[in-house]
Design a protein around this motif. Sequence first.
Motif, mmCIF file in Angstrom:
data_model
loop_
_atom_site.group_PDB
_atom_site.id
_atom_site.type_symbol
_atom_site.label_atom_id
_atom_site.label_comp_id
_atom_site.label_asym_id
_atom_site.label_seq_id
_atom_site.Cartn_x
_atom_site.Cartn_y
_atom_site.Cartn_z
ATOM 1 N N LYS A 7 -16.899 42.440 10.506
ATOM 2 C CA LYS A 7 -18.117 41.625 10.464
ATOM 3 C C LYS A 7 -17.919 40.327 9.685
ATOM 4 C CE LYS A 7 -19.830 44.137 6.438
ATOM 5 N NZ LYS A 7 -20.735 45.181 5.971
ATOM 6 N N PHE A 8 -16.821 40.268 8.888
ATOM 7 C CA PHE A 8 -16.577 39.054 8.101
ATOM 8 C C PHE A 8 -15.759 38.005 8.862
ATOM 9 C CE2 PHE A 8 -16.949 42.204 4.461
ATOM 10 C CZ PHE A 8 -18.258 41.855 4.189
ATOM 11 N N ALA A 9 -15.254 38.408 10.017
ATOM 12 C CA ALA A 9 -14.458 37.461 10.804
ATOM 13 C C ALA A 9 -15.227 37.073 12.067
ATOM 14 C CB ALA A 9 -13.105 38.073 11.147
ATOM 15 N N LEU A 11 -17.192 34.739 12.775
ATOM 16 C CA LEU A 11 -18.587 34.371 12.579
ATOM 17 C C LEU A 11 -18.850 32.987 13.163
ATOM 18 C CD1 LEU A 11 -18.799 35.651 8.922
ATOM 19 C CD2 LEU A 11 -20.151 36.533 10.834
ATOM 20 N N ARG A 12 -19.935 32.878 13.879
ATOM 21 C CA ARG A 12 -20.314 31.595 14.459
ATOM 22 C C ARG A 12 -21.428 30.974 13.639
ATOM 23 N NH1 ARG A 12 -16.601 29.920 17.855
ATOM 24 N NH2 ARG A 12 -18.156 28.587 18.858
ATOM 25 N N ARG A 13 -21.432 29.657 13.605
ATOM 26 C CA ARG A 13 -22.494 28.945 12.887
ATOM 27 C C ARG A 13 -23.665 28.792 13.840
ATOM 28 N NH1 ARG A 13 -22.379 22.879 10.286
ATOM 29 N NH2 ARG A 13 -24.368 23.068 9.208
ATOM 30 N N ASP A 14 -24.729 29.497 13.536
ATOM 31 C CA ASP A 14 -25.859 29.599 14.446
ATOM 32 C C ASP A 14 -26.920 28.551 14.107
ATOM 33 O OD1 ASP A 14 -27.848 30.510 16.165
ATOM 34 O OD2 ASP A 14 -28.542 32.020 14.734
ATOM 35 N N VAL A 15 -26.639 27.306 14.441
ATOM 36 C CA VAL A 15 -27.617 26.250 14.151
ATOM 37 C C VAL A 15 -27.995 25.501 15.423
ATOM 38 C CG1 VAL A 15 -27.209 25.733 11.717
ATOM 39 C CG2 VAL A 15 -25.660 24.807 13.444
ATOM 40 N N ASN A 19 -30.033 19.025 13.524
ATOM 41 C CA ASN A 19 -30.224 19.649 12.205
ATOM 42 C C ASN A 19 -30.791 18.601 11.249
ATOM 43 O OD1 ASN A 19 -30.025 20.991 9.754
ATOM 44 N ND2 ASN A 19 -28.034 21.913 10.231
ATOM 45 N N ASP A 21 -31.756 19.086 8.154
ATOM 46 C CA ASP A 21 -31.619 19.432 6.742
ATOM 47 C C ASP A 21 -30.936 18.292 5.976
ATOM 48 O OD1 ASP A 21 -31.156 20.574 4.266
ATOM 49 O OD2 ASP A 21 -30.651 22.537 5.097
ATOM 50 N N LEU A 23 -29.433 18.196 3.278
ATOM 51 C CA LEU A 23 -28.140 18.482 2.654
ATOM 52 C C LEU A 23 -27.040 18.694 3.673
ATOM 53 C CD1 LEU A 23 -27.374 21.747 2.546
ATOM 54 C CD2 LEU A 23 -28.887 21.740 0.615
ATOM 55 N N GLN A 24 -27.391 18.676 4.955
ATOM 56 C CA GLN A 24 -26.354 18.767 5.985
ATOM 57 C C GLN A 24 -26.024 17.406 6.608
ATOM 58 O OE1 GLN A 24 -24.842 21.536 6.233
ATOM 59 N NE2 GLN A 24 -26.263 23.192 5.745
ATOM 60 N N PHE A 28 -21.523 16.213 7.820
ATOM 61 C CA PHE A 28 -20.793 16.486 9.068
ATOM 62 C C PHE A 28 -19.454 15.755 9.036
ATOM 63 C CE2 PHE A 28 -25.252 17.195 10.375
ATOM 64 C CZ PHE A 28 -25.123 18.516 10.802
ATOM 65 N N TYR A 333 -40.738 27.063 12.116
ATOM 66 C CA TYR A 333 -39.295 27.242 12.211
ATOM 67 C C TYR A 333 -38.918 27.705 13.616
ATOM 68 C CZ TYR A 333 -34.631 29.077 11.405
ATOM 69 O OH TYR A 333 -33.293 29.328 11.496
ATOM 70 N N LYS A 337 -36.981 25.591 16.529
ATOM 71 C CA LYS A 337 -35.683 26.114 16.955
ATOM 72 C C LYS A 337 -35.651 26.294 18.473
ATOM 73 C CE LYS A 337 -31.778 28.553 15.533
ATOM 74 N NZ LYS A 337 -31.214 29.702 14.840
ATOM 75 N N ALA B 32 -7.706 34.219 11.915
ATOM 76 C CA ALA B 32 -9.172 34.324 11.784
ATOM 77 C C ALA B 32 -9.700 33.299 10.789
ATOM 78 C CB ALA B 32 -9.557 35.735 11.345
ATOM 79 N N GLU B 39 -14.860 26.316 12.539
ATOM 80 C CA GLU B 39 -16.267 26.589 12.845
ATOM 81 C C GLU B 39 -17.196 26.129 11.721
ATOM 82 O OE1 GLU B 39 -17.526 27.751 15.596
ATOM 83 O OE2 GLU B 39 -19.596 28.141 14.973
ATOM 84 N N TRP B 40 -16.746 26.286 10.463
ATOM 85 C CA TRP B 40 -17.621 26.055 9.303
ATOM 86 C C TRP B 40 -17.206 24.845 8.479
ATOM 87 C CZ3 TRP B 40 -21.871 29.228 8.740
ATOM 88 C CH2 TRP B 40 -21.900 30.371 9.562
ATOM 89 N N ASP B 42 -17.983 21.646 8.404
ATOM 90 C CA ASP B 42 -18.935 20.627 7.937
ATOM 91 C C ASP B 42 -19.462 20.913 6.540
ATOM 92 O OD1 ASP B 42 -18.965 19.071 10.308
ATOM 93 O OD2 ASP B 42 -20.322 20.515 11.240
ATOM 94 N N GLY B 43 -19.384 19.898 5.712
ATOM 95 C CA GLY B 43 -20.001 19.849 4.390
ATOM 96 C C GLY B 43 -20.410 21.161 3.771
ATOM 97 N N TYR B 44 -21.674 21.432 3.859
ATOM 98 C CA TYR B 44 -22.373 22.530 3.201
ATOM 99 C C TYR B 44 -22.721 23.610 4.218
ATOM 100 C CZ TYR B 44 -24.632 21.199 -1.313
ATOM 101 O OH TYR B 44 -24.977 20.942 -2.608
ATOM 102 N N PHE B 49 -28.888 28.842 5.939
ATOM 103 C CA PHE B 49 -29.876 29.910 5.803
ATOM 104 C C PHE B 49 -29.961 30.423 4.375
ATOM 105 C CE2 PHE B 49 -28.259 29.855 10.139
ATOM 106 C CZ PHE B 49 -29.427 29.592 10.824
ATOM 107 N N PRO B 61 -22.849 36.675 6.560
ATOM 108 C CA PRO B 61 -23.084 37.821 5.657
ATOM 109 C C PRO B 61 -22.368 37.706 4.312
ATOM 110 C CG PRO B 61 -21.532 38.449 7.354
ATOM 111 C CD PRO B 61 -21.978 37.048 7.699
ATOM 112 N N MET B 266 -13.542 35.273 3.709
ATOM 113 C CA MET B 266 -14.176 36.405 4.396
ATOM 114 C C MET B 266 -13.432 36.751 5.677
ATOM 115 S SD MET B 266 -18.152 35.350 3.608
ATOM 116 C CE MET B 266 -18.860 36.336 4.930
ATOM 117 N N ALA B 267 -13.027 35.723 6.423
ATOM 118 C CA ALA B 267 -12.339 35.967 7.694
ATOM 119 C C ALA B 267 -10.972 36.614 7.467
ATOM 120 C CB ALA B 267 -12.185 34.657 8.467
#
Lengths: 379, 379
Positions: A7-9, A11-15, A19, A21, A23-24, A28, A333, A337, B32, B39-40, B42-44, B49, B61, B266-267
């Motif tokens: 479950k720790f590998a 992982l997709r960024r679900d946004v 965006n 936000d 702080l985002q 980029f 929200y 979305k 992984a 995938e992750w 970008d910045g922050y 979430f 997670p 994590m990966a």
Amino acid sequence: MLENLDKFANLRRDVAKINLDPLQRGGFLTPAARAALVEWGDGYSICDFCSGSMDRIKNPPIEDFVHGALPEFLGIDEARVTHGAREGMFSAMHALCQGGDWIVCDGNAHYTTVLAAERAGLRIEFVPSSGDPNYQISAEGYAEAIERAYERKGNVTMAVLTYPDGNYGNIVEAKRVADICHDYGIPLMLNGAYAIGRMPIDAHNIDVDIIVGSGHKSMASCGPIGVLGALEEYARAIFRISSIKKNKEVELLGCTVRGAGLLTMMASFPSIVERVKDWSEEVAKARWFAERMSEIGIELQGERPHRHDLMFFKADNLYNISKIAKKGRYFLYRDLKDRGICGIKPGLTRQFKLSTYLLTREDLEKVLKAFEEIIGFYA
Amino acid sequence: MLENLDKFANLRRDVAKINLDPLQRGGFLTPAARAALVEWGDGYSICDFCSGSMDRIKNPPIEDFVHGALPEFLGIDEARVTHGAREGMFSAMHALCQGGDWIVCDGNAHYTTVLAAERAGLRIEFVPSSGDPNYQISAEGYAEAIERAYERKGNVTMAVLTYPDGNYGNIVEAKRVADICHDYGIPLMLNGAYAIGRMPIDAHNIDVDIIVGSGHKSMASCGPIGVLGALEEYARAIFRISSIKKNKEVELLGCTVRGAGLLTMMASFPSIVERVKDWSEEVAKARWFAERMSEIGIELQGERPHRHDLMFFKADNLYNISKIAKKGRYFLYRDLKDRGICGIKPGLTRQFKLSTYLLTREDLEKVLKAFEEIIGFYA
């Protein structure tokens, strides 16, 4: 016993696509930074040719960046790369103040200013904002706060100004604050987490003594990473060398961002230098957006005219909907979305912040249309 | 005026195929982790979430990892992710010791232990090693060092053991050190930067109170990143909550690795959990390599039998060559690089460290052959 670790590998960024936000938006990665991340991803990759001081590494050209480009970009004598703006603030406070000292800071300060001071054992006298609806911080408020601390027998050894603050995007007259602090012999640290990398900023021009910025927030870098600059007179203390281990800077624990994040900051840097030149267009776009939001009953808070892409809105109409909508206050929200928009904290309706930074007017039209549709649906 | 900035982009990592640098060998990303980085990046990105505490983020997670998998893996009550082992050590010292206190630490300690103590305003009493050729640290040395500090009226509030140390790869009997420290009522912090992620380690079993590890050094993570674990009784102080900002941990300034590095850790974690099971094979391979090096006149220093992939060698033959070779002492670096091998610091010949971690015996044969050829060439 350490099961189901998959479950720790993967992982997709679900946004959502758009965006909002704050702080985002400035974090980029540029295509060049993305390439750097892949090339330099391994562990400690930048340290292959280190001979003892990370900021003096010549291959990759970290020395040129840290001791050449960065201080020039910030308009300051000395600069280093840190783990982020908060870590930079703590380093400066820890080096320049003694436990029990006081600092003075703006009432709109980010929570990390407070944590940095608390970690360094410092007490805080706040400069209160003017409150609803403009939340402005006056330069004169700094003199009053310093006087209040003095009345409590406080030894005030630093002032901090958040520029702009992260709630309302207000931009305080930093030069006046600096003049006032200097009249009292107190150095001013500027927290430019939402400024450096977005807008032109020159520490010498606004006469601040110490300046911090955030790579992940505003410099298109893979976090955590930040910058810390100081005038020579303060740099000596902040970047002091160990009395035991030669060439190692105590406050940075030798070196800080020993990984790919630094190479992403360097790779994005040419674009950053260019993009700050477009700042007036970003401000114009933010003002246009706020005006359009006002037409659908969502009102900009904070100073006017507004001078930053980070904006705080008040929406009584959305709040009223939250009382009747399915899922209550989470409707906004969800409904955004569904329209490919995210970045407003789940559950917020009456007040929220967002940023228009680097979004096209076409995308912002979609955002405006989404708000209109949502309000119309529940009308 | 900020010209020629393109030199900061499109940088390639110019390293040989076989990299023997001990600080690189455990940091290579798993596939992984490499995917997570892209995938992750970008910045922050991990903060989309977040509702106020990074280590409580459910998507991705992070909460499961930081509060579930990580403490279990370390065998400790509470764990957090930090910017690295050094930052973890400083946090623990800063939280648990007072300025002016003393710590006791092994004479083989990494320079960052010294810097962390210096930054926290602490004095250090060292446990000296046995010196050339084994450089061993005895558990009893801790009692003697504590007594010496007491004689100087020192208030000893922490002991630190580097496990293994980063020069010789020696592994001290940590459980005995812990027992001795506990007899004096002093908590023991283990610096496991070269252990956690390479070899099986369980803080409860060896009875240490605080433990730090390095993601970029030994956990196949994009740096800077580390782990910090503590027994409940110390965790309360180290991870104390701000008195002003709710739910924010002071010593971590709210949150630490707010970026892709955490997702790479994590990966890689499922692979890390697996790879530590192969530790005895890694040790066997290191011993085999050292024996073969001895056959060509390059002698392992440090404890024997050796119990780690990090090894320190002494080579009088290479030193003698450096006196006659073209380019002098840089010949070894150049001649190895010509053969696709790097990781021994440029200019070193007489003494150097290297690691065999995760290298195949085939690759190590190439390394041995290279040394043989180089020595033969100058004979």
